[in-house]
Design a protein around this motif. Structure first.
Motif, PDB file in Angstrom:
ATOM      1  N   PRO A 197     -25.975  52.434 -30.244  1.00  0.00           N
ATOM      2  CA  PRO A 197     -25.672  52.723 -31.402  1.00  0.00           C
ATOM      3  C   PRO A 197     -26.577  52.025 -32.556  1.00  0.00           C
ATOM      4  O   PRO A 197     -27.366  51.338 -31.935  1.00  0.00           O
ATOM      5  CB  PRO A 197     -24.243  51.832 -31.731  1.00  0.00           C
ATOM      6  CG  PRO A 197     -24.441  50.774 -30.896  1.00  0.00           C
ATOM      7  CD  PRO A 197     -24.969  51.369 -29.497  1.00  0.00           C
ATOM      8  N   CYS A 222     -19.617  50.004 -25.429  1.00  0.00           N
ATOM      9  CA  CYS A 222     -19.455  50.472 -26.609  1.00  0.00           C
ATOM     10  C   CYS A 222     -19.668  52.008 -26.337  1.00  0.00           C
ATOM     11  O   CYS A 222     -20.356  52.536 -25.791  1.00  0.00           O
ATOM     12  CB  CYS A 222     -20.864  50.265 -27.667  1.00  0.00           C
ATOM     13  SG  CYS A 222     -21.039  51.080 -29.159  1.00  0.00           S
ATOM     14  N   ASN A 223     -18.560  52.967 -26.979  1.00  0.00           N
ATOM     15  CA  ASN A 223     -18.550  54.436 -26.859  1.00  0.00           C
ATOM     16  C   ASN A 223     -19.822  55.117 -27.258  1.00  0.00           C
ATOM     17  O   ASN A 223     -19.850  56.295 -26.985  1.00  0.00           O
ATOM     18  CB  ASN A 223     -17.303  55.016 -27.289  1.00  0.00           C
ATOM     19  CG  ASN A 223     -17.029  54.634 -28.619  1.00  0.00           C
ATOM     20  OD1 ASN A 223     -17.766  54.344 -29.374  1.00  0.00           O
ATOM     21  ND2 ASN A 223     -15.683  54.896 -28.964  1.00  0.00           N
ATOM     22  N   LYS A 224     -20.428  54.515 -28.219  1.00  0.00           N
ATOM     23  CA  LYS A 224     -21.657  55.217 -28.888  1.00  0.00           C
ATOM     24  C   LYS A 224     -22.966  54.990 -27.581  1.00  0.00           C
ATOM     25  O   LYS A 224     -23.900  55.572 -28.090  1.00  0.00           O
ATOM     26  CB  LYS A 224     -21.908  54.728 -30.008  1.00  0.00           C
ATOM     27  CG  LYS A 224     -21.090  55.192 -31.305  1.00  0.00           C
ATOM     28  CD  LYS A 224     -21.626  54.637 -32.527  1.00  0.00           C
ATOM     29  CE  LYS A 224     -20.235  55.191 -33.590  1.00  0.00           C
ATOM     30  NZ  LYS A 224     -20.702  56.713 -33.894  1.00  0.00           N
ATOM     31  N   ASP A 271     -24.340  65.828 -34.715  1.00  0.00           N
ATOM     32  CA  ASP A 271     -22.821  65.488 -34.682  1.00  0.00           C
ATOM     33  C   ASP A 271     -22.091  65.369 -32.897  1.00  0.00           C
ATOM     34  O   ASP A 271     -21.049  65.332 -32.929  1.00  0.00           O
ATOM     35  CB  ASP A 271     -21.814  66.145 -35.410  1.00  0.00           C
ATOM     36  CG  ASP A 271     -21.911  67.625 -34.995  1.00  0.00           C
ATOM     37  OD1 ASP A 271     -22.790  68.118 -34.116  1.00  0.00           O
ATOM     38  OD2 ASP A 271     -21.257  68.608 -35.585  1.00  0.00           O
ATOM     39  N   LEU A 287     -21.970  63.760 -28.971  1.00  0.00           N
ATOM     40  CA  LEU A 287     -21.649  62.239 -28.440  1.00  0.00           C
ATOM     41  C   LEU A 287     -23.178  62.060 -27.624  1.00  0.00           C
ATOM     42  O   LEU A 287     -23.808  62.949 -27.348  1.00  0.00           O
ATOM     43  CB  LEU A 287     -20.519  62.280 -27.548  1.00  0.00           C
ATOM     44  CG  LEU A 287     -19.026  62.708 -28.157  1.00  0.00           C
ATOM     45  CD1 LEU A 287     -18.169  62.507 -27.080  1.00  0.00           C
ATOM     46  CD2 LEU A 287     -19.134  61.149 -29.279  1.00  0.00           C
ATOM     47  N   TYR A 288     -23.171  60.861 -27.504  1.00  0.00           N
ATOM     48  CA  TYR A 288     -24.493  60.436 -26.615  1.00  0.00           C
ATOM     49  C   TYR A 288     -24.574  61.308 -25.426  1.00  0.00           C
ATOM     50  O   TYR A 288     -25.652  61.845 -25.116  1.00  0.00           O
ATOM     51  CB  TYR A 288     -24.652  58.889 -26.249  1.00  0.00           C
ATOM     52  CG  TYR A 288     -25.897  58.468 -25.665  1.00  0.00           C
ATOM     53  CD1 TYR A 288     -26.734  58.132 -26.590  1.00  0.00           C
ATOM     54  CD2 TYR A 288     -26.156  58.525 -24.640  1.00  0.00           C
ATOM     55  CE1 TYR A 288     -28.309  57.779 -26.221  1.00  0.00           C
ATOM     56  CE2 TYR A 288     -27.409  57.916 -23.850  1.00  0.00           C
ATOM     57  CZ  TYR A 288     -28.386  57.429 -24.737  1.00  0.00           C
ATOM     58  OH  TYR A 288     -29.470  57.257 -24.245  1.00  0.00           O
ATOM     59  N   TYR A 326     -32.463  57.922 -26.038  1.00  0.00           N
ATOM     60  CA  TYR A 326     -31.851  56.818 -26.778  1.00  0.00           C
ATOM     61  C   TYR A 326     -32.883  56.811 -28.055  1.00  0.00           C
ATOM     62  O   TYR A 326     -32.363  56.575 -29.059  1.00  0.00           O
ATOM     63  CB  TYR A 326     -31.543  55.617 -26.435  1.00  0.00           C
ATOM     64  CG  TYR A 326     -32.616  54.656 -25.770  1.00  0.00           C
ATOM     65  CD1 TYR A 326     -33.662  54.188 -26.351  1.00  0.00           C
ATOM     66  CD2 TYR A 326     -32.535  54.491 -24.269  1.00  0.00           C
ATOM     67  CE1 TYR A 326     -34.685  53.290 -25.910  1.00  0.00           C
ATOM     68  CE2 TYR A 326     -33.492  53.614 -23.584  1.00  0.00           C
ATOM     69  CZ  TYR A 326     -34.389  53.070 -24.619  1.00  0.00           C
ATOM     70  OH  TYR A 326     -35.352  52.247 -23.908  1.00  0.00           O
ATOM     71  N   ASP A 353     -26.886  61.598 -38.945  1.00  0.00           N
ATOM     72  CA  ASP A 353     -25.485  61.647 -39.054  1.00  0.00           C
ATOM     73  C   ASP A 353     -24.746  60.762 -40.132  1.00  0.00           C
ATOM     74  O   ASP A 353     -23.898  61.214 -40.715  1.00  0.00           O
ATOM     75  CB  ASP A 353     -25.067  61.503 -37.595  1.00  0.00           C
ATOM     76  CG  ASP A 353     -23.434  62.071 -37.517  1.00  0.00           C
ATOM     77  OD1 ASP A 353     -23.168  62.896 -37.985  1.00  0.00           O
ATOM     78  OD2 ASP A 353     -22.763  61.043 -36.817  1.00  0.00           O
ATOM     79  N   GLN A 354     -25.548  59.528 -40.201  1.00  0.00           N
ATOM     80  CA  GLN A 354     -24.899  58.799 -41.146  1.00  0.00           C
ATOM     81  C   GLN A 354     -25.328  58.811 -42.664  1.00  0.00           C
ATOM     82  O   GLN A 354     -24.844  58.050 -43.376  1.00  0.00           O
ATOM     83  CB  GLN A 354     -25.219  57.217 -40.630  1.00  0.00           C
ATOM     84  CG  GLN A 354     -24.674  56.966 -39.255  1.00  0.00           C
ATOM     85  CD  GLN A 354     -25.311  55.575 -38.752  1.00  0.00           C
ATOM     86  OE1 GLN A 354     -25.654  55.045 -39.318  1.00  0.00           O
ATOM     87  NE2 GLN A 354     -25.125  55.621 -37.381  1.00  0.00           N
ATOM     88  N   SER A 410     -31.697  59.900 -29.849  1.00  0.00           N
ATOM     89  CA  SER A 410     -30.540  59.800 -30.531  1.00  0.00           C
ATOM     90  C   SER A 410     -30.424  58.770 -31.540  1.00  0.00           C
ATOM     91  O   SER A 410     -29.605  59.133 -32.591  1.00  0.00           O
ATOM     92  CB  SER A 410     -29.555  58.988 -29.412  1.00  0.00           C
ATOM     93  OG  SER A 410     -28.053  58.958 -29.685  1.00  0.00           O
ATOM     94  N   ASP A 425     -28.712  59.692 -34.993  1.00  0.00           N
ATOM     95  CA  ASP A 425     -27.632  58.807 -35.746  1.00  0.00           C
ATOM     96  C   ASP A 425     -27.810  58.548 -37.014  1.00  0.00           C
ATOM     97  O   ASP A 425     -26.980  58.548 -38.155  1.00  0.00           O
ATOM     98  CB  ASP A 425     -27.515  57.459 -34.791  1.00  0.00           C
ATOM     99  CG  ASP A 425     -26.471  57.817 -33.754  1.00  0.00           C
ATOM    100  OD1 ASP A 425     -25.801  58.947 -33.468  1.00  0.00           O
ATOM    101  OD2 ASP A 425     -26.334  56.912 -32.913  1.00  0.00           O
TER     102      ASP A 425
END
Length: 728
Positions: free
Chosen positions: A311, A306-308, A267, A269-270, A464, A474-475, A467, A471
């Motif tokens: 993504p 993109c703030n992710k 959970d 951030l990158y 990445y 997390d999803q 990550s 993700d």
């Protein structure tokens, strides 16, 4: 100013003398004296939020290390104030409390002790600078939810900020940046870790901190690896390519995170994930955590749309797209090349000029030029970029973008040849001692590279891939430990090599699908074990970034699966250079085929896939990702999710995309092409940074040269003459 190597020598000598001075300290049991050497006369300083267990862990460490334990709350503050911390906070309020806490701690000194800080000590800069002078600061990084639950059970009411109505969660979030600023060592605590386990983790982390020599690098071709040939991280960043022509790899491989540690990252951030992963891979002697954190904030900030950062998007069925094009130059290269220049500038000696040589098959050039243009003005005066690209081997948008990215410290030159010549020319300059010696003597300039042969370029790409998996967890598409496949369009094998390293670090990737275009030398090699350049010509394609016949990073992979057999790697690549081919031993081929699946996509299938995906989903794939989509459809067995790396924004290949979308009349102007594409209202939307660069490209001059190595070297010297004065 001392060089990096001399500073390391001084540091090692001081450590030796310091350890000798402790020889006659009072005798302890052998196990105690062994552990106590971790501390010596330094302090072991435990830092973390309230409820992280600093006091309890400190007591256990004191027993294990046989040294005094000091709790700042009980043994410093309350004795100084003659009142409880809770009462003091109640009496004076938050701001005055922090000031008086800092003053009290400034008067405190100790040596050879375990010190448990208060949760708010790190908010006072001068007191932390004071305590760090004689100590190693260990950050007990506990999940915020665990902290909140502990504090609720303990009914704690003496936290700075708590009585203003701020939630504990917000207080913890605000304090994270202070803990990041001051720690030397991070201990990632998992839910359920007992005090003994955390104490042992602290000891292991401090041992690592004090033994930089345990994390060295060797060349894939070094036939007699020993300590003299070992390099530190800073060395391999500066050198790029090993002197024997091989690539640098970690001597002991990459560290492996436990499943529990990976779950801690789910959970985050990158940037937070990146810092924790890279702290494990880069020794703090080379890049301290606080510097690494500052670099990551610069690398993955407002420059990404993109703030992710990277993504993951569900495409259809069991297929997911990892979007790697949100950086300033719209390709996956930005994920490494917004990071690497800052690391490079930190590692190189300040007294010497550096020229970064790079060969590009499309996206690398603009990403390198843009990344190095973002250095500070001081760094740009001593670090420059010289970029070669095949004049007719990349898309018009890519060429315009490379030209637009030239700045005060960057020059791009189009060569009338293919990418393989560009890459060969770069390697020849590196391995030519007369040329490199001349540049050093005449211009005080060293050469380095930002291609993926440089370890600092490849390393951030691991993040990445990890990550993306986190993700999906997390999803809710996965539970941690469930396998995924990855499908990556690759020519130079760097992107897929980073995914292989992510698996080595503990990400459960099952199969690595290597997607090729009509230049399918990698696919043929994976199926047969024969790497054969004889009579093979590079065919221009719709996916130019993977138009490569000689895959540099494959060498790292062969070194890995051959159990670091440098002699075998040297033999294979010597034969490739002299005879144009090599054949893997059967035992190594079997290991390779356990990891890799390879297949290729024709130009017709590439265009058809772009159209089919757009019709079905409204999503536009770039040409490279379309190659990967075709191959994934063909070879993946659909028993687990597959993550397809989307390596560039489709706008870079507008003519082919417009052809796939059946636009009959395609204008030659790249900006016009992009405007037509935008009229389709596609997913993902237009890339604003790319549009801006194309509008700016006509302000920059383009340069060309023939495919002649001596001509390229002359251009390099001319460029240096324009940048750096000759050494007198």
């Amino acid at each position: 100013m001392a060089s990096l190597s001399s500073l390391r020598s001084i540091n090692k000598m001081s450590r030796f003398l310091f350890s000798k001075s402790l020889t006659h300290s009072k005798l302890r049991k052998l196990w105690l004296s062994t552990l106590s050497s971790l501390v010596g006369e330094k302090n072991l300083i435990l830092m973390g939020p309230p409820g992280s267990g600093k006091t309890s862990v400190g007591r256990v460490l004191g027993q294990k290390l046989g040294c005094p334990v000091i709790d700042v709350d009980d043994d410093v503050l309350e004795k100084t104030w003659n009142t409880s911390v809770s009462d003091k906070l109640q009496d004076v309020g938050d701001e005055q409390f922090l000031e008086e806490e800092g003053k009290a701690f400034l008067k405190f000194s100790a040596s050879g002790s375990v010190i448990s800080l208060t949760g708010s000590n790190p908010l006072h800069p001068s007191s932390m600078e004071h305590t760090k002078k004689n100590g190693i600061v260990v950050y007990l990084d506990v999940h915020s939810q665990d902290i909140i639950e502990r504090l609720e059970r303990m009914k704690v009411d003496r936290i700075v900020g708590q009585r203003s109505g701020t939630s504990i969660g917000d207080i913890l979030k605000k304090r994270k940046r202070f803990y990041k600023k001051w720690h030397d060592v991070r201990v990632l605590c998992q839910t359920g870790d007992c005090v003994e386990v955390v104490a042992d983790k602290v000891i292991d982390a401090v041992k690592r901190y004090q033994h930089a020599e345990s994390e060295t690098f060797v060349s894939t071709r070094c036939q007699e690896p020993n300590e003299k040939q070992s390099k530190f991280f800073s060395d391999v960043v500066i050198e790029g390519l090993a002197g024997d022509g091989g690539l640098y790899v970690p001597r002991s491989g990459l560290p492996k995170l436990t499943a529990g540690e990976w779950r801690r990252l789910v959970d985050l951030l990158y940037v937070e994930r990146a810092q924790i992963i890279l702290e494990r891979c880069i020794h703090p002697d080379d890049v301290p955590p606080v510097v690494l954190g500052e670099i990551l904030e610069k690398a993955y900030g407002d420059n990404f749309s993109c703030n992710k950062i990277a993504p993951v998007r569900h495409l259809s069925g069991n297929q997911f797209i990892l979007e790697l094009f949100h950086g300033p130059t719209a390709s996956f290269k930005d994920l490494a090349l917004q990071f690497m220049p800052h690391i490079f500038a930190y590692c190189i000696p300040k007294v010497c000029n550096n020229l970064v040589l790079v060969a590009t098959s499309g996206d690398t050039g603009s990403a390198v030029l843009d990344g190095f243009s973002r250095l500070s003005d001081l760094d740009k005066r001593r670090i420059a970029v010289f970029c070669l690209y095949p004049e007719n081997g990349i898309s018009q948008v890519q060429k315009s973008q490379i030209i637009a990215c030239q700045g005060d410290n960057g020059l791009a030159v189009g060569v009338e040849t293919d990418f393989d010549f560009c890459q060969k020319a770069i390697k020849e300059m590196f391995t030519n001692p007369e040329f490199t010696g001349y540049l050093t003597a005449e211009y005080g300039t060293s050469l380095s590279t930002a291609n993926s042969i440089n370890w600092a370029r490849l390393l951030p790409q691991i993040v990445y891939h990890a990550s993306a998996y986190l993700d999906l967890v997390d999803q809710g598409f996965l539970t941690f430990g469930s396998p995924v496949d990855v499908c990556i369009p690759t020519g130079n094998f760097g992107n897929i090599m980073a995914a292989l390293y992510a698996k080595q670090m503990g990400i459960p990737i099952r199969k690595f699908i290597c997607a090729s275009n009509q230049n399918h030398i990698l696919t043929d090699f994976i199926k047969s074990g024969l790497y054969d350049l004889r009579g093979r010509k590079l065919l221009p394609s719709f996916s130019p970034a993977i138009d490569i016949l000689k895959s540099s990073n494959l060498e790292r992979y062969l070194h890995m699966i051959a159990n670091q057999d440098e002699r075998l790697v040297n033999k294979l690549y010597s034969q490739l250079d002299s005879q144009g081919y090599f054949q893997l031993p059967e035992s190594v081929l079997r290991l390779l085929q356990q990891d890799l699946i390879g297949d290729w996509c024709s130009e017709t299938d590439c265009v058809s896939a772009i159209r089919a995906v757009y019709d079905a989903t409204g999503y536009i794939l770039d040409t490279h990702t379309a190659v990967a989509k075709v191959v994934a459809d063909r070879v993946q067995d659909r028993t687990c999710p597959v993550i397809i790396s989307c390596t560039a924004h489709y706008s870079k290949f507008a003519p082919v995309i417009l052809q796939a979308l059946r636009v009959e009349e395609i204008k030659q102007n790249p900006l016009t092409q992009l405007h037509v594409l935008n009229s389709f209202h596609p997913l993902p939307p237009a890339h604003k940074s790319l549009l801006g660069m194309l509008k700016d490209s006509h302000h920059h001059k383009s340069h060309m040269c023939p495919a002649d190595s001596s001509h390229v070297m002359a251009l390099v010297e001319n460029y240096l003459q324009s940048l750096f004065l000759k050494v007198q």
